[in-house]
Design an enzyme around this catalytic site. Structure first.
Site, PDB file in Angstrom:
ATOM      1  N   LYS A  54      30.211  28.106 -43.098  1.00 22.09           N
ATOM      2  CA  LYS A  54      31.490  27.498 -42.840  1.00 22.09           C
ATOM      3  C   LYS A  54      32.391  27.466 -43.186  1.00 22.09           C
ATOM      4  O   LYS A  54      32.048  26.915 -43.912  1.00 22.09           O
ATOM      5  CB  LYS A  54      31.321  25.946 -41.042  1.00 22.09           C
TER       6      LYS A  54
ATOM      7  N   GLY B 204      35.041  27.058 -16.734  1.00 25.39           N
ATOM      8  CA  GLY B 204      35.776  27.935 -17.810  1.00 25.39           C
ATOM      9  C   GLY B 204      34.944  29.707 -17.073  1.00 25.39           C
ATOM     10  O   GLY B 204      33.757  30.286 -17.461  1.00 25.39           O
ATOM     11  N   VAL B 205      36.345  30.800 -17.103  1.00 26.75           N
ATOM     12  CA  VAL B 205      35.026  32.216 -16.517  1.00 26.75           C
ATOM     13  C   VAL B 205      36.408  33.292 -17.676  1.00 26.75           C
ATOM     14  O   VAL B 205      36.771  33.930 -17.603  1.00 26.75           O
ATOM     15  CB  VAL B 205      35.850  32.412 -15.731  1.00 26.75           C
ATOM     16  N   GLY B 206      36.520  32.803 -19.153  1.00 26.00           N
ATOM     17  CA  GLY B 206      37.294  33.543 -20.117  1.00 26.00           C
ATOM     18  C   GLY B 206      36.392  33.861 -20.459  1.00 26.00           C
ATOM     19  O   GLY B 206      35.794  34.905 -19.876  1.00 26.00           O
ATOM     20  N   ASN B 207      36.009  34.255 -21.589  1.00 22.67           N
ATOM     21  CA  ASN B 207      35.978  35.834 -22.219  1.00 22.67           C
ATOM     22  C   ASN B 207      34.078  35.810 -21.947  1.00 22.67           C
ATOM     23  O   ASN B 207      33.112  36.811 -20.803  1.00 22.67           O
ATOM     24  CB  ASN B 207      35.249  34.958 -23.968  1.00 22.67           C
TER      25      ASN B 207
HETATM   26  P1  NAD Z   1      37.849  31.360 -23.680  1.00 25.85           P
HETATM   27  O1  NAD Z   1      39.199  30.703 -24.395  1.00 25.85           O
HETATM   28  O2  NAD Z   1      37.902  33.668 -24.319  1.00 25.85           O
HETATM   29  O3  NAD Z   1      37.733  31.009 -22.380  1.00 25.85           O
HETATM   30  C1  NAD Z   1      37.652  29.804 -22.013  1.00 25.85           C
HETATM   31  C2  NAD Z   1      38.147  29.635 -20.741  1.00 25.85           C
HETATM   32  O4  NAD Z   1      37.932  28.406 -20.638  1.00 25.85           O
HETATM   33  C3  NAD Z   1      39.840  29.992 -20.553  1.00 25.85           C
HETATM   34  O5  NAD Z   1      39.397  30.574 -19.532  1.00 25.85           O
HETATM   35  C4  NAD Z   1      39.859  29.107 -20.255  1.00 25.85           C
HETATM   36  O6  NAD Z   1      41.408  29.280 -19.640  1.00 25.85           O
HETATM   37  C5  NAD Z   1      39.659  27.893 -19.499  1.00 25.85           C
HETATM   38  N1  NAD Z   1      39.629  26.986 -19.759  1.00 25.85           N
HETATM   39  C6  NAD Z   1      39.947  25.938 -20.445  1.00 25.85           C
HETATM   40  N2  NAD Z   1      39.942  24.444 -19.887  1.00 25.85           N
HETATM   41  C7  NAD Z   1      39.535  24.505 -19.359  1.00 25.85           C
HETATM   42  C8  NAD Z   1      38.617  23.345 -18.881  1.00 25.85           C
HETATM   43  N3  NAD Z   1      39.086  22.334 -18.438  1.00 25.85           N
HETATM   44  N4  NAD Z   1      38.405  23.386 -16.709  1.00 25.85           N
HETATM   45  C9  NAD Z   1      38.392  25.114 -16.835  1.00 25.85           C
HETATM   46  N5  NAD Z   1      38.108  26.092 -17.548  1.00 25.85           N
HETATM   47  C10 NAD Z   1      38.895  26.032 -18.999  1.00 25.85           C
HETATM   48  O7  NAD Z   1      36.621  31.373 -24.435  1.00 25.85           O
HETATM   49  P2  NAD Z   1      35.291  31.912 -24.938  1.00 25.85           P
HETATM   50  O8  NAD Z   1      35.050  32.951 -25.874  1.00 25.85           O
HETATM   51  O9  NAD Z   1      34.303  32.044 -23.824  1.00 25.85           O
HETATM   52  O10 NAD Z   1      34.183  30.505 -25.765  1.00 25.85           O
HETATM   53  C11 NAD Z   1      34.262  29.702 -24.697  1.00 25.85           C
HETATM   54  C12 NAD Z   1      33.311  28.700 -25.091  1.00 25.85           C
HETATM   55  O11 NAD Z   1      32.287  28.883 -26.181  1.00 25.85           O
HETATM   56  C13 NAD Z   1      34.563  27.732 -26.553  1.00 25.85           C
HETATM   57  O12 NAD Z   1      33.936  26.879 -26.558  1.00 25.85           O
HETATM   58  C14 NAD Z   1      33.591  28.618 -28.210  1.00 25.85           C
HETATM   59  O13 NAD Z   1      33.962  27.960 -29.446  1.00 25.85           O
HETATM   60  C15 NAD Z   1      31.692  29.066 -27.088  1.00 25.85           C
HETATM   61  N6  NAD Z   1      30.985  29.967 -27.808  1.00 25.85           N
HETATM   62  C16 NAD Z   1      31.556  31.321 -27.631  1.00 25.85           C
HETATM   63  C17 NAD Z   1      31.109  32.696 -28.505  1.00 25.85           C
HETATM   64  C18 NAD Z   1      31.735  33.973 -28.143  1.00 25.85           C
HETATM   65  O14 NAD Z   1      31.324  34.738 -28.504  1.00 25.85           O
HETATM   66  N7  NAD Z   1      32.955  33.859 -27.295  1.00 25.85           N
HETATM   67  C19 NAD Z   1      30.110  32.087 -28.516  1.00 25.85           C
HETATM   68  C20 NAD Z   1      29.532  30.857 -29.099  1.00 25.85           C
HETATM   69  C21 NAD Z   1      29.638  29.600 -28.738  1.00 25.85           C
END
Ligand code: NAD
Length: 349
Positions: free
Chosen positions: A82, A177-180
């Protein structure tokens, strides 16, 4: 590097490279946890506003260790690594010079370290780094999607164990959390017939759009999502979803989500076990992202069919974990670490 010996995250990492170029504001660390002969060590580069130098070092050490486990969970023979870069005060003045200076350090490792983007990096940053180094991966890969698909697979294994069927259609879910990754998981669950889904997010716009598209979704205030009586709670937002407060309020049978660092402390894992809640450790559940990025590294171009096939390894890791949980009557987060250590030792010896 005195801080290295003091760091609780130090696990006899084989290499730690301080990276620094004051003229461009570059400062941080590359940490290599384990190196398996003939293979690079893999792990993304994080760009973050660390308060202290030692915070960046701790994070690099901790996350490199975690990457070794993630790699083992995915059936790879890569060690974990990392890089953590301390976001410079006043911002990055010249991205071109900044990433060129950083990738010089990556290049000096001659392929022992292969990296991509993590928190704080944009797709453009990755493209820029790729133009300076052959050891950059992760552009043109749908890693968010494959992370979510891996979470779905892990959920299906857990459902099979609990209900003798992987079918999600009659089960209930709460997604924090409904992001990515959370929204991809939501779509996958719906595609597989799930209808009883609670969601929460701090982004009202995203919630509105999703509910417009899927009127049956139930939106829950962020502070209440973990309290829902559901089969599976999926933390897909921030770290520490399971903490000293939420642990007493959970009403789910299993926890499987994409977020990193779901447990505030290891004690939370013990408490989940006492409550009879099945917890799939985050680094296993979310290892689909690594699987997709590694596919690009191995083949030059990622191939969706190949990645989906490789996700079977994630599935079988969860199956092994569930079996051993029953057999050894042990807590899943401890058991999972043991399994990954066993796999690592087998490759290192
Ligand atoms: P993202 O930023 O696209 O989505 C996160 C979502 O959570 C956002 O929509 C945000 O508004 C919401 N959020 C923030 N605070 C919140 C709360 N208190 N309650 C409810 N929702 C809340 O991120 P992502 O890429 O979806 O990643 C999410 C998690 O997964 C992170 O911990 C990331 O490290 C982990 N992760 C992601 C990947 C990947 O491929 N993107 C891979 C491994 C791990």
């Amino acid at each position: 590097m005195d801080t290295l010996k003091d760091s609780i995250e130090f696990d006899h990492h084989i290499r730690i490279v301080p990276v620094e170029n004051t003229s461009v504001g570059l400062k941080g660390y590359i940490a290599i946890h384990r190196k398996i002969e003939g293979q690079p060590s893999l792990g993304a580069t994080r760009l973050w506003k660390y308060e202290k130098d030692s915070d960046a070092l701790d994070d690099a050490l901790r996350l490199a260790h975690l990457m070794s486990y993630k790699s083992m969970a995915s059936g790879f023979s890569y060690g974990g690594a990392k890089a953590t870069l301390i976001y410079p005060e006043g911002g990055i003045q010249d991205k071109h010079a900044y990433f060129k200076a950083y990738t010089n350090y990556v290049n000096e490792l001659h392929g022992d370290f292969v990296t991509g983007s993590d928190v704080g990096m944009s797709p453009e940053d990755v493209q820029l780094m790729s133009s300076f180094s052959p050891y950059i991966v992760g552009s043109n890969v749908r890693s968010n999607y494959f992370t979510s698909l891996g979470v779905l697979y892990a959920i299906q294994v857990v459902l099979q164990d609990m209900f003798d069927s992987p079918d999600v259609s009659n089960r209930t879910f709460a997604i924090q959390g409904v992001g990515n990754t959370g929204s991809n998981l939501l779509r996958l669950l719906i595609k597989h017939g799930a209808k009883n889904i609670y969601i929460s997010d701090i982004n009202e716009e995203v919630l509105k759009k999703l509910q417009h598209e899927f009127p049956f979704l139930i939106i829950i205030p962020t502070q209440d999502i973990h309290k829902q009586k559901v089969d599976v709670f999926s933390p897909c937002a921030l770290s520490h979803a399971i903490n000293t407060k939420t642990i007493h309020e959970l009403d789910c049978l299993a926890i499987v989500g994409s977020a990193n660092n779901q447990l505030e402390s290891r004690n939370m894992g013990d408490m989940l076990h006492e409550k009879g809640i099945i917890y799939v450790p985050d680094y296993i559940a979310n290892s689909g992202g690594l699987i997709s990025v590694a596919d690009q590294y191995e083949h030059g171009e990622a191939d969706d069919n190949r990645i989906v096939k490789k996700l079977d390894q994630l599935k079988s890791t969860v199956e092994d974990l569930i079996l051993r949980r029953k057999k050894d009557k042990e807590v899943t987060h401890i058991l999972a670490d043991k399994m990954m250590e066993e796999r690592l030792s087998a490759l290192l010896n």
